[in-house]
Write an enzyme that holds these catalytic residues in place. Structure first.
Site, PDB file in Angstrom:
ATOM      1  N   LYS A  73       0.870  -1.181   0.000  1.00  0.00           N
ATOM      2  CA  LYS A  73       0.000   0.000   0.000  1.00  0.00           C
ATOM      3  C   LYS A  73       0.904   1.227   0.000  1.00  0.00           C
ATOM      4  CE  LYS A  73      -4.455   0.980   0.398  1.00  0.00           C
ATOM      5  NZ  LYS A  73      -5.603   0.274  -0.181  1.00  0.00           N
ATOM      6  N   VAL A 102     -25.211   3.447  -0.835  1.00  0.00           N
ATOM      7  CA  VAL A 102     -25.424   2.999  -2.219  1.00  0.00           C
ATOM      8  C   VAL A 102     -24.585   3.854  -3.173  1.00  0.00           C
ATOM      9  CG1 VAL A 102     -27.581   1.699  -2.145  1.00  0.00           C
ATOM     10  CG2 VAL A 102     -27.678   4.183  -2.074  1.00  0.00           C
ATOM     11  N   GLY A 103     -23.274   3.804  -2.951  1.00  0.00           N
ATOM     12  CA  GLY A 103     -22.331   4.470  -3.858  1.00  0.00           C
ATOM     13  C   GLY A 103     -22.025   3.539  -5.014  1.00  0.00           C
TER      14      GLY A 103
HETATM   15  P1  NAD Z   1     -18.472   5.184  -2.607  1.00  0.00           P
HETATM   16  O1  NAD Z   1     -17.775   6.355  -2.017  1.00  0.00           O
HETATM   17  O2  NAD Z   1     -18.815   5.202  -4.067  1.00  0.00           O
HETATM   18  O3  NAD Z   1     -19.850   4.896  -1.823  1.00  0.00           O
HETATM   19  C1  NAD Z   1     -19.987   5.016  -0.440  1.00  0.00           C
HETATM   20  C2  NAD Z   1     -21.392   5.540  -0.183  1.00  0.00           C
HETATM   21  O4  NAD Z   1     -21.646   5.493   1.220  1.00  0.00           O
HETATM   22  C3  NAD Z   1     -21.603   6.974  -0.630  1.00  0.00           C
HETATM   23  O5  NAD Z   1     -22.751   7.043  -1.457  1.00  0.00           O
HETATM   24  C4  NAD Z   1     -21.794   7.742   0.682  1.00  0.00           C
HETATM   25  O6  NAD Z   1     -22.687   8.848   0.560  1.00  0.00           O
HETATM   26  C5  NAD Z   1     -22.358   6.660   1.573  1.00  0.00           C
HETATM   27  N1  NAD Z   1     -22.201   6.920   3.009  1.00  0.00           N
HETATM   28  C6  NAD Z   1     -21.166   7.502   3.662  1.00  0.00           C
HETATM   29  N2  NAD Z   1     -21.401   7.522   4.977  1.00  0.00           N
HETATM   30  C7  NAD Z   1     -22.597   6.923   5.176  1.00  0.00           C
HETATM   31  C8  NAD Z   1     -23.388   6.635   6.316  1.00  0.00           C
HETATM   32  N3  NAD Z   1     -22.983   6.979   7.554  1.00  0.00           N
HETATM   33  N4  NAD Z   1     -24.573   6.005   6.143  1.00  0.00           N
HETATM   34  C9  NAD Z   1     -24.990   5.659   4.909  1.00  0.00           C
HETATM   35  N5  NAD Z   1     -24.287   5.905   3.789  1.00  0.00           N
HETATM   36  C10 NAD Z   1     -23.102   6.543   3.921  1.00  0.00           C
HETATM   37  O7  NAD Z   1     -17.575   3.918  -2.239  1.00  0.00           O
HETATM   38  P2  NAD Z   1     -17.590   2.475  -2.928  1.00  0.00           P
HETATM   39  O8  NAD Z   1     -16.534   2.431  -3.960  1.00  0.00           O
HETATM   40  O9  NAD Z   1     -18.983   2.117  -3.282  1.00  0.00           O
HETATM   41  O10 NAD Z   1     -17.082   1.582  -1.721  1.00  0.00           O
HETATM   42  C11 NAD Z   1     -17.931   1.274  -0.629  1.00  0.00           C
HETATM   43  C12 NAD Z   1     -17.148   0.526   0.428  1.00  0.00           C
HETATM   44  O11 NAD Z   1     -16.629  -0.681  -0.127  1.00  0.00           O
HETATM   45  C13 NAD Z   1     -15.934   1.282   0.975  1.00  0.00           C
HETATM   46  O12 NAD Z   1     -15.764   0.943   2.329  1.00  0.00           O
HETATM   47  C14 NAD Z   1     -14.771   0.721   0.164  1.00  0.00           C
HETATM   48  O13 NAD Z   1     -13.554   0.800   0.886  1.00  0.00           O
HETATM   49  C15 NAD Z   1     -15.209  -0.726   0.018  1.00  0.00           C
HETATM   50  N6  NAD Z   1     -14.636  -1.386  -1.152  1.00  0.00           N
HETATM   51  C16 NAD Z   1     -14.835  -0.875  -2.385  1.00  0.00           C
HETATM   52  C17 NAD Z   1     -14.281  -1.514  -3.494  1.00  0.00           C
HETATM   53  C18 NAD Z   1     -14.488  -0.975  -4.890  1.00  0.00           C
HETATM   54  O14 NAD Z   1     -14.179  -1.697  -5.860  1.00  0.00           O
HETATM   55  N7  NAD Z   1     -15.010   0.222  -5.045  1.00  0.00           N
HETATM   56  C19 NAD Z   1     -13.537  -2.689  -3.325  1.00  0.00           C
HETATM   57  C20 NAD Z   1     -13.388  -3.225  -2.034  1.00  0.00           C
HETATM   58  C21 NAD Z   1     -13.935  -2.548  -0.962  1.00  0.00           C
END
Ligand code: NAD
Length: 372
Positions: A83, A184-185
């Site tokens: 990392k 729901v990101g």
């Molecule tokens: P993202 O930023 O697109 O989505 C996160 C969403 O969570 C956002 O819409 C945000 O508004 C919402 N959010 C933040 N705080 C909140 C709360 N207290 N209550 C409800 N919603 C809240 O991120 P992502 O890429 O969708 O990733 C989501 C999670 O999965 C993260 O923890 C990330 O580390 C993990 N992850 C992602 C990937 C990937 O491929 N993107 C891979 C492995 C792990």
């Protein structure tokens, strides 16, 4: 191109290499941690964060790089764990010169560490880094990369949720099952779509209420309050927003038999895995169920280059990996999160042992070597 990069070895026990990179000409102050390369080059994202001190950054990069070793080991990506972090406020320090210096820093490790997107870094930033080093992944598909990992993470999480439902209820059909998604990101919304298609009723909370309303219109998702999403009665709670949400305070309030979602580092402390198990809540260890993205990236290293079919076939093995862990957990009476760590450690130790044995191997009788 000016090169005033200074690289210093920090010699951290338990890590193959931890190095600090500083370049006063552009304000770069970064750390790369290579935790373990037994299984392959150490791949892990580049995070930019306004850490209060270098110690704080070092703590984070060590924790995250070790996590990458475990994640890649269980997903059998053929990669090790690493990392990188850049210390600073992304709103203030981002510049082309900074990313070029970061690229030179990555390059100085000669391929031991391969970088990718992470919090506060974008594909655009990686494109700049790519000008200074070839050790970069996750570029756009049009540039020969594997593209955005989120849809692949969502596929893996969806398959993992189905596996958990099958394990818990004896039938993996999602028809009529209620799933509560926190966030729901990029991943959570793609997961919601798949769940609805499979016949589940999806409730979701998100700080972004516009996105919730849009998904309500598009797929019939039920918008739910941030406070309710973790306590509502459901068949699966799928956390897809923040880490460290499973704590002494929240676990007793869960009203679900399954926790299976995308967010990283869900357990505040390892002991919270036991707390879930004690409540008979089936937990899909985060770094196993959310490995779809890293699996997709790892396919870039195939001899023939990136191939989506190969990636999807590997992601389809996530349910199998989860069932393996739940079986170990049951047999050894340990939480699935501990089973995952043990499995990862065993995979790395076996590979290390095999490498050692290979390097000390005595040539078989009659083949003295050197003869062709
Ligand atoms: P993202 O930023 O697109 O989505 C996160 C969403 O969570 C956002 O819409 C945000 O508004 C919402 N959010 C933040 N705080 C909140 C709360 N207290 N209550 C409800 N919603 C809240 O991120 P992502 O890429 O969708 O990733 C989501 C999670 O999965 C993260 O923890 C990330 O580390 C993990 N992850 C992602 C990937 C990937 O491929 N993107 C891979 C492995 C792990």
């Amino acid at each position: 191109m000016s090169n005033t990069l200074q690289v210093t070895d920090l010699s951290v026990p338990g890590y193959e290499r931890v190095v600090r990179g500083k370049d006063p000409s552009c304000g770069l102050h970064a750390i790369i941690a290579v935790h373990d390369t037994t299984l392959g080059p150490a791949l892990g994202g580049l995070r930019m964060w306004p850490y209060a001190s270098e110690d704080e950054a070092l703590f984070d990069v060590k924790r995250l790089s070790r996590g990458m070793t475990f994640k890649s080991a269980v997903a059998r990506t053929g990669l090790g764990g690493g990392k990188a972090v850049i210390i600073g406020d992304p709103k203030k320090i981002k510049s082309e010169a900074l990313y070029l210096a970061m690229g030179r820093f990555v390059d100085s490790l000669g391929g031991k560490y391969i970088t990718a997107e992470d919090v506060n870094t974008s594909v655009g930033d990686l494109e700049i880094i790519r000008r200074a080093t070839k050790y970069v992944t996750g570029l756009e598909k049009k540039d020969g990369g594997s593209g955005n990992p989120s849809p692949y993470t969502a596929i893996g999480v969806f398959l993992g949720v189905k596996a958990a439902v099958g394990w818990k209820f004896g039938n993996d059909s999602l028809k009529g099952k209620v799933v509560a998604i926190q966030g729901v990101g990029a991943v959570g919304s793609a997961l919601a779509r798949r769940l609805v298609e499979a016949g589940a009723t999806v409730h979701a909370a998100d700080k972004n209420t516009e996105r919730l309303a849009q998904l309500q219109k598009e797929i019939g998702l039920v918008p739910t309050g941030e406070a309710e999403i973790m306590t509502m009665k459901c068949d699966v709670f799928a956390p897809c927003a923040l880490g460290a949400i499973l704590t002494d305070t929240t676990i007793p309030k869960l009203n679900t038999p399954i926790v299976a979602g995308a967010a990283n580092n869900l357990l505040l402390e390892p002991r919270h895995g036991k707390m879930l198990a004690d409540r008979d809540i089936l937990y899909a260890p985060d770094y196993v169920i959310n490995a779809g993205g890293i699996i997709n990236v790892s396919v870039e290293f195939n001899p023939g280059g990136y191939d989506e079919k190969v990636s999807l076939a590997k992601i389809e093995r996530i349910p199998q990996a989860l069932k393996e862990l739940w079986t170990i957990a049951k047999e050894e009476r340990i939480p699935p999160s501990d089973a995952a760590d043990r499995l990862a450690e065993r995979i790395v130790a076996d590979a290390r042992g095999a490498k050692k044995a290979g390097s000390c191997a005595v040539p078989p009788r009659g083949r003295s070597g050197g003869g062709g």
